[in-house]
Design an enzyme around this catalytic site. Sequence first.
Site, short mmCIF file in Angstrom:
data_model
loop_
_atom_site.label_atom_id
_atom_site.label_comp_id
_atom_site.label_asym_id
_atom_site.label_seq_id
_atom_site.Cartn_x
_atom_site.Cartn_y
_atom_site.Cartn_z
N LEU A 154 32.69 49.62 25.09
CA LEU A 154 33.06 50.60 24.07
C LEU A 154 34.42 50.20 23.51
O LEU A 154 35.26 49.67 24.23
CB LEU A 154 33.16 52.01 24.67
CG LEU A 154 31.87 52.67 25.18
CD1 LEU A 154 32.19 54.00 25.84
CD2 LEU A 154 30.88 52.87 24.05
N ASP A 155 34.63 50.48 22.24
CA ASP A 155 35.95 50.25 21.64
C ASP A 155 37.01 51.02 22.41
O ASP A 155 36.73 52.09 22.97
CB ASP A 155 35.97 50.73 20.18
CG ASP A 155 35.10 49.89 19.27
OD1 ASP A 155 34.70 48.79 19.68
OD2 ASP A 155 34.82 50.35 18.15
N ARG A 156 38.21 50.51 22.37
CA ARG A 156 39.33 51.17 23.05
C ARG A 156 39.49 52.62 22.59
O ARG A 156 39.75 53.52 23.39
CB ARG A 156 40.62 50.39 22.77
CG ARG A 156 41.87 50.94 23.42
CD ARG A 156 43.05 50.04 23.13
NE ARG A 156 44.27 50.49 23.76
CZ ARG A 156 45.40 49.81 23.77
NH1 ARG A 156 45.46 48.63 23.17
NH2 ARG A 156 46.48 50.29 24.37
#
Length: 235
Positions: free
Chosen positions: A53-55
Amino acid sequence: MLDILYQDDAIIAVNKPAGLAVHRSKMVGNADTFLIDVLREQVGGTLYLAHRLDRATSGVLLIARSTEIAAALGEQFMGRGVHKQYLTVVRGWPEPTEGVVDYPLPGSRQTGPRRDARTAYRRLATVEVPIALGRYPQQRYALVLTEPQTGRFRQIRKHMAHLHHPVIGDCQHGRSDHNRLYKQYFGCYRMLLHAWRLRFRHPLDGRPMLLEAPLDATFQALLERFCWSLPTDET
């Protein structure tokens, strides 16, 4: 301590907080804390990411206990046997209220080749707030359920921006004026994209799994402020 949604001898699922990088990479930059390291300290043993997942994104993250389990889960993700549902807040009211964005996207390099990318979406709720911004005396926002049918880099964020309904809090593809409005008036400093539900088959016995990650306090407070509710169906 990370919020563990499910664990057994093969897999672990956590509710990833917004702003926490999953692992070291060139895309992360100057982060000094990583989810995979925190989880190793918490549960012990060797861990392998099944996906990422993106940060800035929160929600369900799946981790394998062995390379064999990671490979089996990877086959499900690659074979599109995993069903993902994300909740997001966007600028404007998407019309039609549901549909599929079919728009090819590049990878992490914007100059790279574009690949097939599709995201289904459904508008769940809307609000109009009496705050002036630009030439409009009121602002419209919507709660949207998105279901990526492919797994491209920042796919949901790019597809919603392509529809001119960018995700609130998205610094790369969103609207800075609306992001500032949410900070100033709603105390919201995160990107409003949450990996809510993940449906897959257990890699050992094939039983169907449905994991759901609760919203954090910031996201939940917005739902309450706007009198929004989440769907109760599991489709």
